[in-house]
Design a protein around this motif. Structure first.
Motif, PDB file in Angstrom:
ATOM      1  N   ALA A 119      25.420  -7.004   0.376  1.00 16.77           N
ATOM      2  CA  ALA A 119      24.089  -7.478   0.006  1.00 16.77           C
ATOM      3  C   ALA A 119      23.136  -7.239   1.163  1.00 16.77           C
ATOM      4  CB  ALA A 119      24.122  -8.961  -0.351  1.00 16.77           C
ATOM      5  N   GLU A 120      21.903  -6.862   0.849  1.00 21.02           N
ATOM      6  CA  GLU A 120      20.882  -6.668   1.870  1.00 21.02           C
ATOM      7  C   GLU A 120      20.272  -8.020   2.199  1.00 21.02           C
ATOM      8  OE1 GLU A 120      17.575  -5.698   4.160  1.00 21.02           O
ATOM      9  OE2 GLU A 120      17.292  -6.514   2.159  1.00 21.02           O
ATOM     10  N   CYS A 121      20.145  -8.327   3.478  1.00 22.08           N
ATOM     11  CA  CYS A 121      19.784  -9.679   3.909  1.00 22.08           C
ATOM     12  C   CYS A 121      18.394 -10.095   3.433  1.00 22.08           C
ATOM     13  CB  CYS A 121      19.885  -9.778   5.431  1.00 22.08           C
ATOM     14  SG  CYS A 121      21.577  -9.656   6.047  1.00 22.08           S
ATOM     15  N   PHE A 122      17.424  -9.170   3.435  1.00 26.23           N
ATOM     16  CA  PHE A 122      16.081  -9.535   3.001  1.00 26.23           C
ATOM     17  C   PHE A 122      16.061  -9.871   1.519  1.00 26.23           C
ATOM     18  CE2 PHE A 122      11.685  -8.383   1.657  1.00 26.23           C
ATOM     19  CZ  PHE A 122      11.042  -9.401   2.338  1.00 26.23           C
ATOM     20  N   GLU A 123      16.832  -9.158   0.723  1.00 29.09           N
ATOM     21  CA  GLU A 123      16.914  -9.475  -0.702  1.00 29.09           C
ATOM     22  C   GLU A 123      17.568 -10.836  -0.912  1.00 29.09           C
ATOM     23  OE1 GLU A 123      18.687  -6.352  -2.925  1.00 29.09           O
ATOM     24  OE2 GLU A 123      16.915  -5.067  -2.785  1.00 29.09           O
ATOM     25  N   GLU A 124      18.550 -11.148  -0.082  1.00 24.89           N
ATOM     26  CA  GLU A 124      19.158 -12.478  -0.151  1.00 24.89           C
ATOM     27  C   GLU A 124      18.130 -13.561   0.146  1.00 24.89           C
ATOM     28  OE1 GLU A 124      23.882 -12.570   0.720  1.00 24.89           O
ATOM     29  OE2 GLU A 124      22.571 -12.480   2.461  1.00 24.89           O
ATOM     30  N   ALA A 161      13.843  -4.065  13.758  1.00 28.60           N
ATOM     31  CA  ALA A 161      15.248  -3.914  13.398  1.00 28.60           C
ATOM     32  C   ALA A 161      15.373  -3.228  12.041  1.00 28.60           C
ATOM     33  CB  ALA A 161      15.925  -5.284  13.356  1.00 28.60           C
ATOM     34  N   PRO A 162      16.393  -2.403  11.855  1.00 32.45           N
ATOM     35  CA  PRO A 162      16.622  -1.774  10.541  1.00 32.45           C
ATOM     36  C   PRO A 162      17.125  -2.814   9.549  1.00 32.45           C
ATOM     37  CG  PRO A 162      18.437  -1.289  12.025  1.00 32.45           C
ATOM     38  CD  PRO A 162      17.401  -1.998  12.846  1.00 32.45           C
ATOM     39  N   PRO A 163      17.185  -2.465   8.267  1.00 30.71           N
ATOM     40  CA  PRO A 163      17.706  -3.421   7.271  1.00 30.71           C
ATOM     41  C   PRO A 163      19.108  -3.889   7.641  1.00 30.71           C
ATOM     42  CG  PRO A 163      16.673  -1.558   6.186  1.00 30.71           C
ATOM     43  CD  PRO A 163      16.724  -1.224   7.648  1.00 30.71           C
ATOM     44  N   ARG A 164      19.358  -5.160   7.421  1.00 30.53           N
ATOM     45  CA  ARG A 164      20.664  -5.747   7.745  1.00 30.53           C
ATOM     46  C   ARG A 164      21.418  -6.037   6.452  1.00 30.53           C
ATOM     47  NH1 ARG A 164      20.532 -10.670   9.803  1.00 30.53           N
ATOM     48  NH2 ARG A 164      18.516 -11.097   8.841  1.00 30.53           N
ATOM     49  N   PHE A 165      22.734  -5.939   6.526  1.00 24.82           N
ATOM     50  CA  PHE A 165      23.571  -6.150   5.351  1.00 24.82           C
ATOM     51  C   PHE A 165      24.632  -7.206   5.650  1.00 24.82           C
ATOM     52  CE2 PHE A 165      22.200  -2.584   2.757  1.00 24.82           C
ATOM     53  CZ  PHE A 165      21.597  -1.768   3.694  1.00 24.82           C
ATOM     54  N   ARG A 166      25.099  -7.801   4.589  1.00 24.28           N
ATOM     55  CA  ARG A 166      26.290  -8.653   4.668  1.00 24.28           C
ATOM     56  C   ARG A 166      27.384  -7.964   3.868  1.00 24.28           C
ATOM     57  NH1 ARG A 166      24.831 -13.586   6.764  1.00 24.28           N
ATOM     58  NH2 ARG A 166      22.656 -14.199   6.489  1.00 24.28           N
ATOM     59  N   GLN A 213       0.831  -1.198   0.000  1.00 25.97           N
ATOM     60  CA  GLN A 213       0.000   0.000   0.000  1.00 25.97           C
ATOM     61  C   GLN A 213       0.871   1.256   0.000  1.00 25.97           C
ATOM     62  OE1 GLN A 213      -3.034   0.020   2.979  1.00 25.97           O
ATOM     63  NE2 GLN A 213      -3.710  -2.065   2.553  1.00 25.97           N
ATOM     64  N   PRO A 214       0.795   2.051  -1.074  1.00 26.56           N
ATOM     65  CA  PRO A 214       1.642   3.251  -1.173  1.00 26.56           C
ATOM     66  C   PRO A 214       1.375   4.247  -0.051  1.00 26.56           C
ATOM     67  CG  PRO A 214       0.639   2.721  -3.286  1.00 26.56           C
ATOM     68  CD  PRO A 214      -0.038   1.860  -2.268  1.00 26.56           C
ATOM     69  N   SER A 215       0.150   4.266   0.473  1.00 25.48           N
ATOM     70  CA  SER A 215      -0.177   5.243   1.512  1.00 25.48           C
ATOM     71  C   SER A 215       0.548   4.941   2.817  1.00 25.48           C
ATOM     72  CB  SER A 215      -1.686   5.250   1.768  1.00 25.48           C
ATOM     73  OG  SER A 215      -2.130   3.963   2.187  1.00 25.48           O
ATOM     74  N   ARG A 216       1.026   3.730   2.960  1.00 28.52           N
ATOM     75  CA  ARG A 216       1.724   3.365   4.192  1.00 28.52           C
ATOM     76  C   ARG A 216       3.220   3.584   3.983  1.00 28.52           C
ATOM     77  NH1 ARG A 216      -1.390  -1.393   7.347  1.00 28.52           N
ATOM     78  NH2 ARG A 216      -3.492  -0.659   6.951  1.00 28.52           N
ATOM     79  N   GLY A 217       3.636   4.808   4.053  1.00 27.80           N
ATOM     80  CA  GLY A 217       5.021   5.119   3.744  1.00 27.80           C
ATOM     81  C   GLY A 217       5.891   5.398   4.942  1.00 27.80           C
ATOM     82  N   ALA A 218       5.338   5.337   6.143  1.00 27.35           N
ATOM     83  CA  ALA A 218       6.155   5.586   7.340  1.00 27.35           C
ATOM     84  C   ALA A 218       7.193   4.490   7.489  1.00 27.35           C
ATOM     85  CB  ALA A 218       5.271   5.648   8.580  1.00 27.35           C
ATOM     86  N   ASN A 219       8.362   4.872   7.983  1.00 27.79           N
ATOM     87  CA  ASN A 219       9.446   3.904   8.091  1.00 27.79           C
ATOM     88  C   ASN A 219       9.083   2.715   8.967  1.00 27.79           C
ATOM     89  OD1 ASN A 219      11.070   5.391   6.440  1.00 27.79           O
ATOM     90  ND2 ASN A 219      12.172   6.418   8.090  1.00 27.79           N
ATOM     91  N   ASN A 220       8.373   2.966  10.060  1.00 29.12           N
ATOM     92  CA  ASN A 220       8.071   1.857  10.962  1.00 29.12           C
ATOM     93  C   ASN A 220       7.124   0.859  10.310  1.00 29.12           C
ATOM     94  OD1 ASN A 220       5.935   3.678  10.996  1.00 29.12           O
ATOM     95  ND2 ASN A 220       5.331   3.165  13.080  1.00 29.12           N
ATOM     96  N   VAL A 221       6.229   1.338   9.416  1.00 28.65           N
ATOM     97  CA  VAL A 221       5.315   0.424   8.750  1.00 28.65           C
ATOM     98  C   VAL A 221       6.068  -0.437   7.735  1.00 28.65           C
ATOM     99  CG1 VAL A 221       3.276   0.254   7.287  1.00 28.65           C
ATOM    100  CG2 VAL A 221       3.352   1.945   9.117  1.00 28.65           C
ATOM    101  N   HIS A 222       6.952   0.187   6.946  1.00 25.35           N
ATOM    102  CA  HIS A 222       7.753  -0.594   6.018  1.00 25.35           C
ATOM    103  C   HIS A 222       8.637  -1.587   6.772  1.00 25.35           C
ATOM    104  CE1 HIS A 222       6.781   0.939   2.112  1.00 25.35           C
ATOM    105  NE2 HIS A 222       6.870   2.181   2.528  1.00 25.35           N
ATOM    106  N   ALA A 223       9.179  -1.163   7.900  1.00 22.31           N
ATOM    107  CA  ALA A 223      10.008  -2.062   8.695  1.00 22.31           C
ATOM    108  C   ALA A 223       9.190  -3.254   9.191  1.00 22.31           C
ATOM    109  CB  ALA A 223      10.618  -1.308   9.879  1.00 22.31           C
TER     110      ALA A 223
END
Length: 290
Positions: free
Chosen positions: A155-160, A214-219, A86-96
């Motif tokens: 690499a971003e862990c979720f994309e992995e 948690a924020p996005p995690r990387f390797r 949903q594009p209307s849900r753009g707050a960082n905490n919602v995407h997180a």
């Protein structure tokens, strides 16, 4: 250890088909399901993943019904899809929250994808439909901050995770037994007699302003700084980023904050050592001996 204890729980219920077996399976499944619910409510990703994986092992061991597992996975994925699409849900905490829920649910598929493909193909198809929608939404609306300039360096862990699920689906969910052992297959005839208790319907906890995801995690790919090392000796190793950006494996150890920069315990970091440094060490040892 989830596969070991899941198999043991299945054998306990299969060998006690009286009221004890059913009561044991019901109480165990309900307790793990409650742990999953609390972890999702509090934003505890690791605990939520472990709980859901253990439920997968209990389903494979016929301690709980397959529907008890798939209903929880589908419920979590459905909520993640809503958050991310949903594009209307753009707050960082919602995407997180969307990434958090999707990562928890998708991380169970290596443990049970092959089993669901045989036992409940229709449920697996529903799960993969949610996966396709989540992948598309993630590519359209992900944060620019997580884009890596060079995919060979980070690499971003979720994309992995999305890539892993896609590859497993294309390979018919085959996994290496030395990585994910399947102990239930050695007792399948006996486990088929287990009661497979159906758990109570699962309700996903609502989002709370007190929850911090948690924020996005990387390797990060640690490259050897040795210029004279042979290419075959330069091993690219991905490790979890814990707030420290390191160019060399030696920088991972920081005596002032060692707990914040330890690599994954299952990850081995190898660096190529210059030939001249080896010779210097040999000369130093020899001179010390003299």
């Amino acid at each position: 250890k989830s596969s070991v204890y899941g198999c043991i729980a299945g054998l306990l219920t299969a060998r006690n088909l009286d009221s004890f077996g059913k009561d044991y399976g019901r109480k165990l499944g309900a307790a793990v399901s409650q742990d999953l619910s609390h972890a999702l409510r509090d934003g505890q990703a690791s605990k939520a993943r472990r709980s859901l994986r253990f439920l997968a092992e209990l389903a494979k061991a016929s301690v709980i019904s397959v529907e008890s597992l798939t209903s929880r996975v589908i419920t979590i994925l459905s909520a993640a899809e809503t958050e991310l699409s949903q594009p209307s849900r753009g707050a960082n905490n919602v995407h997180a929250r969307g990434e958090f829920l999707a990562a928890v649910a998708l991380s169970v598929l290596p443990w049970c994808g092959s089993y669901l493909a045989t036992a409940r193909r229709e449920s697996l198809d529903i799960i993969m439909n949610h996966f396709a929608s989540i992948s598309a939404s993630w590519k359209r609306g992900r944060w620019r901050a997580i884009n890596t300039g060079d995919s060979s360096l980070a690499a971003e862990c979720f994309e992995e995770l999305l890539l892993v699920v896609s590859e497993l689906n294309n390979s018919n969910w085959s996994t290496k037994p030395e990585i994910l052992p399947a102990y239930c297959k050695y007792f399948q005839d006996e486990l088929n007699n287990a009661p497979a208790v159906k758990l109570e319907p699962f309700a996903l906890p609502a989002h709370s302003k007190l929850t911090r995801y948690a924020p996005p995690r990387f390797r990060l790919c640690l490259l050897s700084t040795t210029e004279k090392a042979e290419p075959k000796e330069q091993k690219d190793v991905f490790v979890k980023e814990e707030g420290v950006v390191a160019k060399d494996a030696a920088l991972l150890h920081d005596s002032t904050n060692s707990s914040a920069c330890k690599p994954d315990p299952d990850t081995q970091v190898a660096t190529a050592e210059p030939e001249e440094s080896k010779e210097a060490q040999t000369a130093e040892v020899t001179s010390s001996a003299h």
